[in-house]
Design an enzyme around this catalytic site. Structure first.
Site, mmCIF file in Angstrom:
data_model
loop_
_atom_site.group_PDB
_atom_site.id
_atom_site.type_symbol
_atom_site.label_atom_id
_atom_site.label_comp_id
_atom_site.label_asym_id
_atom_site.label_seq_id
_atom_site.Cartn_x
_atom_site.Cartn_y
_atom_site.Cartn_z
ATOM 1 N N TYR A 173 0.729 -1.061 0.109
ATOM 2 C CA TYR A 173 -0.022 0.154 0.142
ATOM 3 C C TYR A 173 0.695 1.222 0.036
ATOM 4 C CZ TYR A 173 -3.241 3.439 1.657
ATOM 5 O OH TYR A 173 -4.155 4.856 1.837
ATOM 6 N N ASP A 195 -2.188 -1.487 -4.089
ATOM 7 C CA ASP A 195 -2.575 -0.216 -4.116
ATOM 8 C C ASP A 195 -1.408 0.899 -4.351
ATOM 9 O OD1 ASP A 195 -3.299 2.567 -4.338
ATOM 10 O OD2 ASP A 195 -4.637 2.351 -2.591
#
Length: 258
Positions: A106, A147
């Site tokens: 992330y 992400d």
């Protein structure tokens, strides 16, 4: 082998959505980001009841990453990205599943830019690049997914002219992603769909999903020794339209056996 990545935007608050998605799509491996839950609050039992083993790296209110596996054992390798012992953010977890090394990440958002948060983003990107080079040098089959908080090209963003000053689209961010990929990684979605407009995120505001005003910020990077096993990839776009859902949609790839 089907591997998916999904920024759940709160694993407990959106647990019904996550469980429904797992039941409907049945990925062999699922990488989750933005758990927004401390280590002891991860819904392990609900995940187990859904048929998945799990490892996770939690953090109160923010961040958090997890790797789920339906059948194969998860052999954890590391939690936390190397290179900065003072970085306590829960943004990276790495494990071996079915002979494949999977890094679930992330990457920092970085806004507002310029500023300290943007500097942290670029520093994290640099650490990821160093670690990714080491993974390539190891000769392992590697999937780096999650992400990334970057739109690599103008094809990956609705109305790119509106994003020129955003940390997700600034030249420095795109250059960092390009430098990473050029180590030898394959962007799975772009390998199969080189010119298609594909998004993985739609803001909650201004009816972005309804207007298809999206971004492609969730990516799969494959090491050279596994990229030729890629047979399919896509986005579970419909999940973004579910009630009380994340602002991201799950992204998945399918790898054929050797």
């Amino acid at each position: 082998m089907k591997i998916a990545t999904y920024n759940v935007n709160g694993v407990n608050g959106r647990l019904p959505v996550l469980l429904r998605w797992l039941e409907e799509t049945k990925p062999d491996v699922a990488c989750l980001q933005e758990l927004k839950a401390p280590q002891e609050k991860f819904p392990e039992q609900a995940i187990r009841d859904a048929g998945y083993h799990a490892i996770w790296h939690g953090q109160k209110s923010w961040n958090g990453v997890a790797i789920l596996s339906k059948t194969a054992e998860i052999k954890e390798i590391r939690r936390g990205l190397p290179g900065d012992e003072e970085d306590l953010h829960s943004r990276y977890i790495e494990a071996q599943v079915n002979g494949i090394t999977i890094g679930c990440l992330y990457l920092p958002n970085g806004n507002p830019a310029p500023g300290p948060k943007f500097d942290y983003k670029l520093g994290w990107f640099q650490r990821l690049t160093v670690h990714a080079a080491e993974l390539l040098a190891s000769g392992q089959q590697v999937v780096l997914t999650g992400d990334y908080n970057v739109m690599p090209t103008e094809l990956d963003v609705y109305k790119p002219e509106r994003w020129v000053d955003d940390a997700l689209f600034r030249p420095e961010t795109r250059a960092a992603f390009k430098k990473l990929v050029e180590q030898g990684w394959t962007d799975a979605i772009r390998k199969l769909y080189p010119m298609d407009q594909i998004y993985t995120f739609w803001d909650y505001f201004r009816n972005a999903y309804g207007r298809d005003a999206g971004l492609r910020i969730d990516h799969f990077l494959l090491s050279p020794n596994i990229s030729n096993q890629l047979v399919a990839a896509g986005v579970n776009r419909n999940v973004r339209g579910w009630e009380k859902t994340s602002d991201h949609a799950p992204v998945w790839i399918e790898l054929k056996a050797k």
